[in-house]
Design a protein around this motif. Structure first.
Motif, mmCIF file in Angstrom:
data_model
loop_
_atom_site.group_PDB
_atom_site.id
_atom_site.type_symbol
_atom_site.label_atom_id
_atom_site.label_comp_id
_atom_site.label_asym_id
_atom_site.label_seq_id
_atom_site.Cartn_x
_atom_site.Cartn_y
_atom_site.Cartn_z
ATOM 1 N N ASP A 194 -33.381 45.740 9.276
ATOM 2 C CA ASP A 194 -32.425 44.687 9.612
ATOM 3 C C ASP A 194 -31.070 45.310 9.931
ATOM 4 O O ASP A 194 -30.691 46.339 9.356
ATOM 5 N N ALA A 195 -30.361 44.668 10.847
ATOM 6 C CA ALA A 195 -29.014 45.137 11.178
ATOM 7 C C ALA A 195 -28.105 44.948 9.969
ATOM 8 O O ALA A 195 -28.186 43.940 9.265
ATOM 9 N N VAL A 196 -27.248 45.912 9.745
ATOM 10 C CA VAL A 196 -26.296 45.846 8.638
ATOM 11 C C VAL A 196 -25.167 44.896 9.026
ATOM 12 O O VAL A 196 -24.590 45.010 10.112
ATOM 13 N N VAL A 197 -24.874 43.969 8.163
ATOM 14 C CA VAL A 197 -23.745 43.057 8.361
ATOM 15 C C VAL A 197 -22.645 43.500 7.399
ATOM 16 O O VAL A 197 -22.804 43.394 6.176
ATOM 17 N N PRO A 198 -21.549 44.019 7.938
ATOM 18 C CA PRO A 198 -20.469 44.475 7.058
ATOM 19 C C PRO A 198 -19.883 43.323 6.248
ATOM 20 O O PRO A 198 -19.762 42.199 6.739
ATOM 21 N N ALA A 199 -19.521 43.613 5.011
ATOM 22 C CA ALA A 199 -18.827 42.645 4.158
ATOM 23 C C ALA A 199 -17.330 42.905 4.291
ATOM 24 O O ALA A 199 -16.867 44.009 3.980
ATOM 25 N N ILE A 200 -16.590 41.908 4.766
ATOM 26 C CA ILE A 200 -15.154 42.043 4.984
ATOM 27 C C ILE A 200 -14.455 41.000 4.120
ATOM 28 O O ILE A 200 -14.775 39.812 4.191
ATOM 29 N N ARG A 201 -13.498 41.463 3.307
ATOM 30 C CA ARG A 201 -12.725 40.521 2.484
ATOM 31 C C ARG A 201 -11.247 40.895 2.524
ATOM 32 O O ARG A 201 -10.906 42.066 2.373
ATOM 33 N N ILE A 202 -10.431 39.892 2.733
ATOM 34 C CA ILE A 202 -8.989 40.056 2.598
ATOM 35 C C ILE A 202 -8.591 39.092 1.497
ATOM 36 O O ILE A 202 -8.881 37.896 1.575
ATOM 37 N N GLN A 203 -7.992 39.645 0.455
ATOM 38 C CA GLN A 203 -7.756 38.839 -0.745
ATOM 39 C C GLN A 203 -6.472 39.246 -1.437
ATOM 40 O O GLN A 203 -6.010 40.373 -1.303
ATOM 41 N N ARG A 204 -5.933 38.315 -2.191
ATOM 42 C CA ARG A 204 -4.724 38.580 -2.961
ATOM 43 C C ARG A 204 -5.056 39.341 -4.248
ATOM 44 O O ARG A 204 -4.331 40.232 -4.679
ATOM 45 N N ALA A 219 -11.313 38.921 11.492
ATOM 46 C CA ALA A 219 -12.067 39.105 12.735
ATOM 47 C C ALA A 219 -11.867 40.503 13.305
ATOM 48 O O ALA A 219 -12.823 41.149 13.755
ATOM 49 N N GLU A 220 -10.644 40.981 13.283
ATOM 50 C CA GLU A 220 -10.358 42.303 13.845
ATOM 51 C C GLU A 220 -10.981 43.414 13.001
ATOM 52 O O GLU A 220 -11.559 44.360 13.528
ATOM 53 N N ILE A 221 -10.897 43.291 11.679
ATOM 54 C CA ILE A 221 -11.536 44.292 10.822
ATOM 55 C C ILE A 221 -13.051 44.195 10.966
ATOM 56 O O ILE A 221 -13.752 45.205 11.005
ATOM 57 N N GLY A 222 -13.567 42.983 11.087
ATOM 58 C CA GLY A 222 -14.996 42.798 11.317
ATOM 59 C C GLY A 222 -15.461 43.450 12.604
ATOM 60 O O GLY A 222 -16.536 44.043 12.672
ATOM 61 N N ARG A 223 -14.643 43.369 13.639
ATOM 62 C CA ARG A 223 -14.983 43.993 14.923
ATOM 63 C C ARG A 223 -15.114 45.507 14.779
ATOM 64 O O ARG A 223 -16.081 46.105 15.238
ATOM 65 N N ILE A 224 -14.162 46.129 14.106
ATOM 66 C CA ILE A 224 -14.211 47.590 13.968
ATOM 67 C C ILE A 224 -15.307 48.005 12.990
ATOM 68 O O ILE A 224 -15.946 49.036 13.163
ATOM 69 N N ALA A 225 -15.574 47.184 11.966
ATOM 70 C CA ALA A 225 -16.667 47.481 11.036
ATOM 71 C C ALA A 225 -18.016 47.391 11.758
ATOM 72 O O ALA A 225 -18.912 48.207 11.519
ATOM 73 N N THR A 226 -18.154 46.425 12.647
ATOM 74 C CA THR A 226 -19.382 46.314 13.442
ATOM 75 C C THR A 226 -19.540 47.534 14.340
ATOM 76 O O THR A 226 -20.648 48.042 14.512
ATOM 77 N N GLU A 227 -18.433 48.029 14.887
ATOM 78 C CA GLU A 227 -18.503 49.256 15.679
ATOM 79 C C GLU A 227 -18.990 50.421 14.819
ATOM 80 O O GLU A 227 -19.792 51.246 15.262
ATOM 81 N N ALA A 228 -18.535 50.481 13.575
ATOM 82 C CA ALA A 228 -18.971 51.566 12.676
ATOM 83 C C ALA A 228 -20.481 51.510 12.443
ATOM 84 O O ALA A 228 -21.144 52.546 12.467
ATOM 85 N N LEU A 263 -7.762 51.205 9.870
ATOM 86 C CA LEU A 263 -6.966 50.351 8.982
ATOM 87 C C LEU A 263 -5.517 50.834 8.885
ATOM 88 O O LEU A 263 -4.585 50.025 8.841
ATOM 89 N N LYS A 264 -5.312 52.145 8.849
ATOM 90 C CA LYS A 264 -3.954 52.699 8.740
ATOM 91 C C LYS A 264 -3.144 52.536 10.032
ATOM 92 O O LYS A 264 -1.924 52.445 9.983
ATOM 93 N N SER A 265 -3.821 52.506 11.169
ATOM 94 C CA SER A 265 -3.075 52.544 12.425
ATOM 95 C C SER A 265 -3.109 51.247 13.230
ATOM 96 O O SER A 265 -2.170 50.976 13.972
ATOM 97 N N ARG A 266 -4.160 50.440 13.090
ATOM 98 C CA ARG A 266 -4.291 49.315 14.014
ATOM 99 C C ARG A 266 -4.633 47.967 13.384
ATOM 100 O O ARG A 266 -4.660 46.963 14.090
ATOM 101 N N ALA A 267 -4.920 47.930 12.109
ATOM 102 C CA ALA A 267 -5.256 46.644 11.480
ATOM 103 C C ALA A 267 -4.018 45.748 11.461
ATOM 104 O O ALA A 267 -2.900 46.230 11.263
ATOM 105 N N PRO A 268 -4.204 44.456 11.658
ATOM 106 C CA PRO A 268 -3.056 43.545 11.742
ATOM 107 C C PRO A 268 -2.483 43.164 10.374
ATOM 108 O O PRO A 268 -2.655 42.044 9.895
#
Length: 160
Positions: free
Chosen positions: A3-13, A63-72, A120-125
């Motif tokens: 199965d294709a890997v689905v990255p887990a992305i969380r932005i949280q306080r 969405a943007e982090i998800g895009r780059i994680a999918t690229e990974a 993440l260091k250079s382009r994440a929003p």
């Protein structure tokens, strides 16, 4: 075909538990031979910093982090990938970011984690504002040229 890997992305306080995240990603998995983690912490900047405030646009950042994680997961043979980034005020010594890359072999896990952190260091929003220990408010943190240069090496896709 696996199965294709689905990255887990969380932005949280709230903070996260590195060991619990690794355990959650690897539980019951006999196909994982390597787990590489990067955990970024807030520095006190030699006693000058009381907190770092991180802001983001909800929805866009995920969405943007998800895009780059999918690229990974397309570039490397990963069995799992988790990316967590905090927002809000983070005090020195506290966690800011976590990348957990799991693969059958170490090289893919190392490269994927490195790729994600360079992004993440250079382009994440995210925008970072310093709050100084003397109670003064610092300015917005500018991007570092070295971080941009590190990310440049990933601009070309690897050849087969």
């Amino acid at each position: 075909m696996p199965d294709a890997v689905v990255p887990a992305i969380r932005i949280q306080r709230e903070d996260f538990d590195v060991a619990a995240e690794i355990a959650g990603l690897t539980k019951g998995r006999a196909d994982i031979g390597a787990v590489v983690t990067f955990s970024g912490l807030c520095r006190d900047e030699q006693g000058r910093l009381a907190a770092l405030e991180l802001e983001h646009y909800p929805g866009m950042a995920e969405a943007e982090i998800g895009r780059i994680a999918t690229e990974a997961v397309q570039r490397w043979p990963l069995q799992g990938l988790t990316v967590i980034h905090r927002h809000g005020k983070v005090r020195p010594g506290e966690n800011i970011v976590l990348v957990v890359a799991a693969s059958a072999h170490r090289q893919a896990a190392f490269e994927a984690a490195n790729f994600l952190m360079d992004y993440l260091k250079s382009r994440a929003p995210f925008w970072k504002k310093e709050h100084h220990a003397d109670a003064s408010e610092g300015g917005w943190v500018k991007a570092k040229e070295a971080d941009d240069e590190a990310a440049e090496r990933w601009m070309t896709k690897p050849t087969d």
